[in-house]
Design a protein around this motif. Structure first.
Motif, PDB file in Angstrom:
ATOM      1  N   ALA A   1      -6.073   1.089   3.596  1.00  0.00           N
ATOM      2  CA  ALA A   1      -6.832  -0.198   5.006  1.00  0.00           C
ATOM      3  C   ALA A   1      -5.718  -0.519   5.768  1.00  0.00           C
ATOM      4  CB  ALA A   1      -6.276  -0.902   3.508  1.00  0.00           C
TER       5      ALA A   1
ATOM      6  N   PRO B   1      -7.320  -6.606   6.063  1.00  0.00           N
ATOM      7  CA  PRO B   1      -6.630  -5.967   4.463  1.00  0.00           C
ATOM      8  C   PRO B   1      -5.331  -7.002   3.938  1.00  0.00           C
ATOM      9  CG  PRO B   1      -7.718  -4.137   6.013  1.00  0.00           C
ATOM     10  CD  PRO B   1      -7.604  -6.071   6.698  1.00  0.00           C
TER      11      PRO B   1
ATOM     12  N   GLN C   1     -10.900  -4.446   3.585  1.00  0.00           N
ATOM     13  CA  GLN C   1      -9.866  -3.876   2.790  1.00  0.00           C
ATOM     14  C   GLN C   1     -10.894  -4.188   1.356  1.00  0.00           C
ATOM     15  OE1 GLN C   1      -6.389  -6.095   1.389  1.00  0.00           O
ATOM     16  NE2 GLN C   1      -5.551  -3.612   0.327  1.00  0.00           N
TER      17      GLN C   1
ATOM     18  N   GLN D   1      -8.062   1.328  -4.617  1.00  0.00           N
ATOM     19  CA  GLN D   1      -8.376   0.511  -3.288  1.00  0.00           C
ATOM     20  C   GLN D   1      -9.348   1.849  -2.726  1.00  0.00           C
ATOM     21  OE1 GLN D   1      -6.178  -1.142   0.443  1.00  0.00           O
ATOM     22  NE2 GLN D   1      -5.751   1.429   0.437  1.00  0.00           N
TER      23      GLN D   1
ATOM     24  N   THR E   1     -11.283  -9.212   4.132  1.00  0.00           N
ATOM     25  CA  THR E   1     -10.250  -8.851   5.579  1.00  0.00           C
ATOM     26  C   THR E   1     -10.181 -10.043   6.216  1.00  0.00           C
ATOM     27  OG1 THR E   1     -12.092  -8.088   7.881  1.00  0.00           O
ATOM     28  CG2 THR E   1     -13.320  -9.779   6.473  1.00  0.00           C
TER      29      THR E   1
ATOM     30  N   THR F   1       0.465  -0.939  -0.079  1.00  0.00           N
ATOM     31  CA  THR F   1      -0.007   0.169  -0.600  1.00  0.00           C
ATOM     32  C   THR F   1       0.883   1.449   0.375  1.00  0.00           C
ATOM     33  OG1 THR F   1       0.077  -0.667   2.579  1.00  0.00           O
ATOM     34  CG2 THR F   1      -1.924  -0.921   1.424  1.00  0.00           C
TER      35      THR F   1
END
Length: 193
Positions: free
Chosen positions: A109, A191, A115, A105, A189, A73
């Protein structure tokens, strides 16, 4: 924007995966070969990614970044939205991958226990030959096109309106086997990326 963020954008405004990987590698003081050894991938793969000669699968890029404890991320986030943001315009979604497989996204997250993705698979695009597996549950709905989903030993072709929900610890892979772009909205879930 940081200098790193400026340098990691293509002239056309798109995300430059190769340049970002090179900058992250330099931040960690590693040669291409040293990063490859740490990640358990070939030196040529790291080199080809940095030259933008090959677009890595999500699994490959995640493996490389995990070897230096760098979250995927963070790799793709140019600017993350405020933690308390509730509504997101299409242009505010964070790209976690771009190209033949685009993962956008919703929100950050790391600030939530779920996420959410808006995914686009061009014809032939997939998550990679290496099956994904992680501690989570995921599900989604195909909005357009066709998606081949393999979970464990089961494979199905999902079309517009079809959905999926499974334990992500089971090895899985997503592929667009159709002739048009496949669009999916999914959630995971906790994330994963």
């Amino acid at each position: 924007m940081h200098a790193m963020e400026d340098a990691a954008e293509h002239a056309d405004g798109g995300f430059n995966v190769g340049e970002r990987l090179r900058l992250v590698r330099h931040q960690h003081g590693l040669s291409q070969r040293a990063l490859a050894v740490r990640a358990g991938v070939t030196h040529s793969l790291v080199s080809l990614i940095e030259k933008n000669k090959v677009s890595p699968s999500v699994a490959s890029l995640k493996k490389i970044l995990e070897s230096i404890s760098y979250p995927l991320t963070d790799f793709f986030a140019l600017t993350l939205p405020p933690v308390d943001q509730i509504f997101y315009r299409a242009e505010e979604l964070t790209p976690l991958s771009t190209g033949a497989l685009t993962l956008l996204q919703v929100g950050d997250a790391k600030s939530h226990s779920m996420q959410i993705f808006h995914e686009f698979y061009e014809p032939g695009a997939d998550t990679g030959e290496t099956m994904l597996s992680h501690e989570a549950e995921e599900g989604g709905v195909v909005v357009a096109g066709e998606l081949e989903l393999t979970v464990g030993s089961q494979t199905r072709i999902l079309r517009k309106g079809d959905a999926f929900l499974f334990d992500s610890r089971l090895p899985h892979r997503y592929r667009n086997v159709g002739t048009e772009c496949c669009e999916v909205v999914s959630a995971c879930t906790p994330p994963y990326l």
